[in-house]
Design a protein around this motif. Structure first.
Motif, PDB file in Angstrom:
ATOM      1  N   THR A 188      76.405  83.747   2.937  1.00  0.00           N
ATOM      2  CA  THR A 188      76.264  85.195   3.081  1.00  0.00           C
ATOM      3  C   THR A 188      77.604  85.781   2.648  1.00  0.00           C
ATOM      4  OG1 THR A 188      74.791  84.884   4.958  1.00  0.00           O
ATOM      5  CG2 THR A 188      75.769  87.081   4.680  1.00  0.00           C
ATOM      6  N   ILE A 189      77.555  86.593   1.584  1.00  0.00           N
ATOM      7  CA  ILE A 189      78.813  87.108   1.024  1.00  0.00           C
ATOM      8  C   ILE A 189      78.777  88.622   0.867  1.00  0.00           C
ATOM      9  CG2 ILE A 189      79.355  84.972  -0.198  1.00  0.00           C
ATOM     10  CD1 ILE A 189      78.402  86.390  -2.806  1.00  0.00           C
ATOM     11  N   ASP A 190      79.953  89.194   0.902  1.00  0.00           N
ATOM     12  CA  ASP A 190      80.161  90.600   0.555  1.00  0.00           C
ATOM     13  C   ASP A 190      80.925  90.593  -0.770  1.00  0.00           C
ATOM     14  OD1 ASP A 190      79.120  91.124   3.069  1.00  0.00           O
ATOM     15  OD2 ASP A 190      81.079  91.542   3.986  1.00  0.00           O
ATOM     16  N   PRO A 191      80.248  90.771  -1.910  1.00  0.00           N
ATOM     17  CA  PRO A 191      80.949  90.703  -3.197  1.00  0.00           C
ATOM     18  C   PRO A 191      81.988  91.815  -3.332  1.00  0.00           C
ATOM     19  CG  PRO A 191      78.661  91.386  -3.491  1.00  0.00           C
ATOM     20  CD  PRO A 191      78.842  91.082  -2.041  1.00  0.00           C
ATOM     21  N   HIS A 192      83.180  91.427  -3.756  1.00  0.00           N
ATOM     22  CA  HIS A 192      84.283  92.381  -3.912  1.00  0.00           C
ATOM     23  C   HIS A 192      84.628  92.637  -5.374  1.00  0.00           C
ATOM     24  CE1 HIS A 192      84.603  92.164   0.307  1.00  0.00           C
ATOM     25  NE2 HIS A 192      85.915  92.263   0.438  1.00  0.00           N
ATOM     26  N   ALA A 193      84.444  91.623  -6.239  1.00  0.00           N
ATOM     27  CA  ALA A 193      84.801  91.779  -7.650  1.00  0.00           C
ATOM     28  C   ALA A 193      84.130  90.679  -8.464  1.00  0.00           C
ATOM     29  CB  ALA A 193      86.320  91.711  -7.836  1.00  0.00           C
ATOM     30  N   VAL A 194      83.936  90.975  -9.733  1.00  0.00           N
ATOM     31  CA  VAL A 194      83.496  89.986 -10.712  1.00  0.00           C
ATOM     32  C   VAL A 194      84.589  89.954 -11.773  1.00  0.00           C
ATOM     33  CG1 VAL A 194      81.730  89.362 -12.399  1.00  0.00           C
ATOM     34  CG2 VAL A 194      81.055  90.469 -10.258  1.00  0.00           C
ATOM     35  N   VAL A 195      85.104  88.741 -12.044  1.00  0.00           N
ATOM     36  CA  VAL A 195      86.218  88.606 -12.979  1.00  0.00           C
ATOM     37  C   VAL A 195      85.926  87.511 -14.001  1.00  0.00           C
ATOM     38  CG1 VAL A 195      87.955  89.432 -11.345  1.00  0.00           C
ATOM     39  CG2 VAL A 195      87.444  87.004 -11.462  1.00  0.00           C
ATOM     40  N   PHE A 196      86.519  87.650 -15.167  1.00  0.00           N
ATOM     41  CA  PHE A 196      86.392  86.656 -16.225  1.00  0.00           C
ATOM     42  C   PHE A 196      87.729  85.945 -16.361  1.00  0.00           C
ATOM     43  CE2 PHE A 196      86.190  85.181 -20.659  1.00  0.00           C
ATOM     44  CZ  PHE A 196      84.948  84.546 -20.637  1.00  0.00           C
ATOM     45  N   LYS A 197      87.731  84.642 -16.118  1.00  0.00           N
ATOM     46  CA  LYS A 197      88.947  83.829 -16.208  1.00  0.00           C
ATOM     47  C   LYS A 197      88.597  82.519 -16.880  1.00  0.00           C
ATOM     48  CE  LYS A 197      92.031  85.994 -13.467  1.00  0.00           C
ATOM     49  NZ  LYS A 197      93.394  86.281 -13.813  1.00  0.00           N
ATOM     50  N   ARG A 198      89.383  82.140 -17.853  1.00  0.00           N
ATOM     51  CA  ARG A 198      89.260  80.830 -18.502  1.00  0.00           C
ATOM     52  C   ARG A 198      87.818  80.507 -18.908  1.00  0.00           C
ATOM     53  NH1 ARG A 198      91.612  75.436 -15.969  1.00  0.00           N
ATOM     54  NH2 ARG A 198      91.089  74.291 -17.804  1.00  0.00           N
ATOM     55  N   GLN A 199      87.230  81.366 -19.668  1.00  0.00           N
ATOM     56  CA  GLN A 199      85.892  81.219 -20.252  1.00  0.00           C
ATOM     57  C   GLN A 199      84.756  81.206 -19.234  1.00  0.00           C
ATOM     58  OE1 GLN A 199      88.279  78.516 -21.318  1.00  0.00           O
ATOM     59  NE2 GLN A 199      89.049  80.118 -22.646  1.00  0.00           N
ATOM     60  N   SER A 200      84.978  81.716 -18.035  1.00  0.00           N
ATOM     61  CA  SER A 200      83.919  81.748 -17.026  1.00  0.00           C
ATOM     62  C   SER A 200      83.993  83.025 -16.194  1.00  0.00           C
ATOM     63  CB  SER A 200      84.031  80.546 -16.079  1.00  0.00           C
ATOM     64  OG  SER A 200      83.812  79.344 -16.768  1.00  0.00           O
ATOM     65  N   TRP A 201      82.828  83.426 -15.697  1.00  0.00           N
ATOM     66  CA  TRP A 201      82.751  84.558 -14.782  1.00  0.00           C
ATOM     67  C   TRP A 201      82.787  84.038 -13.346  1.00  0.00           C
ATOM     68  CZ3 TRP A 201      83.238  89.479 -16.159  1.00  0.00           C
ATOM     69  CH2 TRP A 201      82.996  89.826 -17.492  1.00  0.00           C
ATOM     70  N   TYR A 202      83.535  84.744 -12.487  1.00  0.00           N
ATOM     71  CA  TYR A 202      83.651  84.388 -11.077  1.00  0.00           C
ATOM     72  C   TYR A 202      83.363  85.604 -10.216  1.00  0.00           C
ATOM     73  CZ  TYR A 202      86.037  80.170 -12.653  1.00  0.00           C
ATOM     74  OH  TYR A 202      86.338  78.992 -13.270  1.00  0.00           O
ATOM     75  N   VAL A 203      82.784  85.347  -9.047  1.00  0.00           N
ATOM     76  CA  VAL A 203      82.582  86.380  -8.039  1.00  0.00           C
ATOM     77  C   VAL A 203      83.621  86.138  -6.946  1.00  0.00           C
ATOM     78  CG1 VAL A 203      81.022  87.304  -6.288  1.00  0.00           C
ATOM     79  CG2 VAL A 203      80.109  86.551  -8.495  1.00  0.00           C
TER      80      VAL A 203
END
Length: 170
Positions: free
Chosen positions: A9-24
């Motif tokens: 169960t998460i509260d998403p704060h940001a989506v970022v692109f780092k080193r050829q991948s997307w992270y939440v």
């Protein structure tokens, strides 16, 4: 990283692109902290309908402040590596991290010092320099690199190499 399907169960704060991948980047109820999740590993999502607010003081920049490239978290550690004269100029000419310091040595080598969170990501970078890099500190990074180098050597000199190749599409 465990290759097991987990439910959070998460509260998403940001989506970022780092080193050829997307992270939440999200506050995780189960871990009671902000965590980093690789978006490509998501198997599904469901809206809980629960409203949340971004944690006070959260910033993407602060979250990645000590990361080497993409992996944040982990204990901050000061890393020291001696690079041979053969690669010293290449190491010295690029600013790879805001905390890095380069110490020229007699004989043409350099000592590269940086403070990062965790050792695994920086270890991969160091190992890419092979015999031109010598980990000076911390000891657990040196041990990690030696363990990997030993495994590569053992595989290379194995009497029974695994030469099986099975092509697959992913």
């Amino acid at each position: 990283k465990s290759n097991r399907i987990k439910e959070y169960t998460i509260d998403p704060h940001a989506v970022v692109f780092k080193r050829q991948s997307w992270y939440v980047l999200a506050y995780c109820v189960e871990h009671d902290k902000i965590i980093q999740l690789k978006l490509a590993r998501f198997r599904g999502v469901a809206d809980t309908g629960v409203k949340f607010t971004v944690r006070e003081g959260f910033s993407v920049e602060d979250y990645f402040r000590a990361s080497w490239q993409a992996w944040a978290g982990g204990e901050e550690v000061t890393v020291r590596v001696r690079f041979s004269p053969r690669v010293a100029e290449m190491i010295s000419e690029t600013k790879r991290h805001p905390t890095q310091v380069i110490y020229p040595q007699s004989g043409g080598s350099v000592i590269f010092e940086v403070t990062v969170s965790g050792i695994h990501e920086v270890a991969a970078w160091i190992m890419g320099y092979g015999k031109d890099a010598e980990v000076l500190a911390p000891k657990h990074l040196k041990d990690y690199v030696l363990d990997h180098a030993g495994a590569v050597l053992a595989r290379a000199v194995s009497e029974t190499p695994d030469t099986t190749f099975v092509p697959s599409r992913t």
